[in-house]
Scaffold this motif. Sequence first.
Motif, PDB file in Angstrom:
ATOM      1  N   ILE A 138       0.840  -1.204   0.000  1.00 37.43           N
ATOM      2  CA  ILE A 138       0.000   0.000   0.000  1.00 37.43           C
ATOM      3  C   ILE A 138       0.871   1.250   0.000  1.00 37.43           C
ATOM      4  N   ALA A 139       1.919   1.241   0.825  1.00 42.09           N
ATOM      5  CA  ALA A 139       2.817   2.402   0.882  1.00 42.09           C
ATOM      6  C   ALA A 139       3.466   2.640  -0.475  1.00 42.09           C
ATOM      7  N   ARG A 140       3.972   1.592  -1.091  1.00 37.07           N
ATOM      8  CA  ARG A 140       4.635   1.724  -2.389  1.00 37.07           C
ATOM      9  C   ARG A 140       3.651   2.196  -3.456  1.00 37.07           C
ATOM     10  N   SER A 141       2.452   1.643  -3.437  1.00 42.69           N
ATOM     11  CA  SER A 141       1.446   2.038  -4.427  1.00 42.69           C
ATOM     12  C   SER A 141       1.082   3.509  -4.286  1.00 42.69           C
ATOM     13  N   GLY A 142       0.955   3.991  -3.043  1.00 41.41           N
ATOM     14  CA  GLY A 142       0.633   5.398  -2.834  1.00 41.41           C
ATOM     15  C   GLY A 142       1.719   6.318  -3.370  1.00 41.41           C
ATOM     16  N   LEU A 143       2.976   5.983  -3.105  1.00 37.69           N
ATOM     17  CA  LEU A 143       4.078   6.812  -3.586  1.00 37.69           C
ATOM     18  C   LEU A 143       4.193   6.743  -5.108  1.00 37.69           C
ATOM     19  N   SER A 187       1.148  11.895   0.446  1.00 35.93           N
ATOM     20  CA  SER A 187       0.971  11.931   1.897  1.00 35.93           C
ATOM     21  C   SER A 187       0.303  10.651   2.410  1.00 35.93           C
ATOM     22  N   THR A 188      -0.599  10.084   1.614  1.00 35.63           N
ATOM     23  CA  THR A 188      -1.230   8.820   1.999  1.00 35.63           C
ATOM     24  C   THR A 188      -0.199   7.691   2.016  1.00 35.63           C
ATOM     25  N   GLY A 189       0.604   7.612   0.946  1.00 33.74           N
ATOM     26  CA  GLY A 189       1.656   6.597   0.902  1.00 33.74           C
ATOM     27  C   GLY A 189       2.685   6.820   1.994  1.00 33.74           C
ATOM     28  N   GLY A 190       3.015   8.096   2.274  1.00 33.15           N
ATOM     29  CA  GLY A 190       3.978   8.404   3.314  1.00 33.15           C
ATOM     30  C   GLY A 190       3.478   8.023   4.695  1.00 33.15           C
ATOM     31  N   ALA A 196       4.236   1.292   8.498  1.00 30.14           N
ATOM     32  CA  ALA A 196       5.002   0.077   8.187  1.00 30.14           C
ATOM     33  C   ALA A 196       6.336   0.072   8.916  1.00 30.14           C
ATOM     34  N   ASN A 197       6.989   1.221   8.990  1.00 29.98           N
ATOM     35  CA  ASN A 197       8.257   1.309   9.707  1.00 29.98           C
ATOM     36  C   ASN A 197       8.072   1.031  11.197  1.00 29.98           C
ATOM     37  N   ILE A 198       7.012   1.562  11.761  1.00 26.62           N
ATOM     38  CA  ILE A 198       6.735   1.325  13.185  1.00 26.62           C
ATOM     39  C   ILE A 198       6.478  -0.158  13.436  1.00 26.62           C
ATOM     40  N   ASP A 199       5.630  -0.774  12.587  1.00 26.68           N
ATOM     41  CA  ASP A 199       5.307  -2.192  12.750  1.00 26.68           C
ATOM     42  C   ASP A 199       6.536  -3.075  12.582  1.00 26.68           C
ATOM     43  N   SER A 215      -5.544  21.383   1.992  1.00 24.84           N
ATOM     44  CA  SER A 215      -5.540  20.613   0.739  1.00 24.84           C
ATOM     45  C   SER A 215      -6.031  19.181   0.936  1.00 24.84           C
ATOM     46  N   GLY A 216      -6.172  18.767   2.176  1.00 26.08           N
ATOM     47  CA  GLY A 216      -6.594  17.392   2.445  1.00 26.08           C
ATOM     48  C   GLY A 216      -5.437  16.430   2.568  1.00 26.08           C
ATOM     49  N   ALA A 217      -4.211  16.913   2.377  1.00 24.25           N
ATOM     50  CA  ALA A 217      -3.042  16.041   2.487  1.00 24.25           C
ATOM     51  C   ALA A 217      -2.758  15.730   3.952  1.00 24.25           C
ATOM     52  N   LEU A 218      -2.325  14.505   4.198  1.00 27.68           N
ATOM     53  CA  LEU A 218      -1.939  14.103   5.552  1.00 27.68           C
ATOM     54  C   LEU A 218      -0.554  14.651   5.857  1.00 27.68           C
TER      55      LEU A 218
END
Length: 229
Positions: A138-143, A187-190, A196-199, A215-218
């Motif tokens: 999911i992280a990779r797909s978002g980026l 921001s979603t992927g980040g 993922a890093n925490i887990d 802007s809605g960005a996290l």
Amino acid sequence: MPNARKRSAGPPPRGGTARPWRAVAVAAVVAFCVGALLAGGGGYAAGRPDQVQQTVQTLQAQDAARDKAQIKELTATARELQGKLLPVLSEMAAAMPIDPQAAAKPATAAQVASWRAATGAAVERFAHPPSGGTGVNIARSGLANAVRGLDAAVRTYEASLSAPPATQQALVSLAANQRDIAVATWSTGGTQLDVANIDAGFGHAHVFLPAAPGSGALTADGETEGHHD
């Protein structure tokens, strides 16, 4: 004719059928022995890990090790791309101000060419993604979607340079929207990359691109880099 002599009554001859109680006793002993053997074998089997369970545990350990390696690699890639995209976003902000009241400073063809080189290289970095666990995927797909969106924004702006005056401003506005969506997608992927890093036990990893307020960005949380929850 003389009468036949009667045989005298006596004990039955030896070698006949065994008494019933002996058969019962033998059967009981055999049953006890068999039961003891089965119970002992069952106890051993219960204490020994099942082969299927061992295989599952081995595969889970392999998946966890694979995901840890991919998370570390993806985080390094995201930080590298962040550094290369920040100058692009800075120049894009001048050409397409986030503040609608700010005056735009149109980019030159040479600037746009450098943008395309940076975003095109970023897209290529995600061209052949490996398969991993759900979190890292999911992280990779978002980026990956973010850099594709940013590349699309650059191409739209490039088209505006040679467009007729009647459509030029519309293309610039479209490019600005594409850029903002790309940053929000990053921001979603980040955020997922941070989780993922925490887990994985690496602690917080905040790799974000600058986004406009509202802007809605996290955005990154307040934890320090590498901090473990």
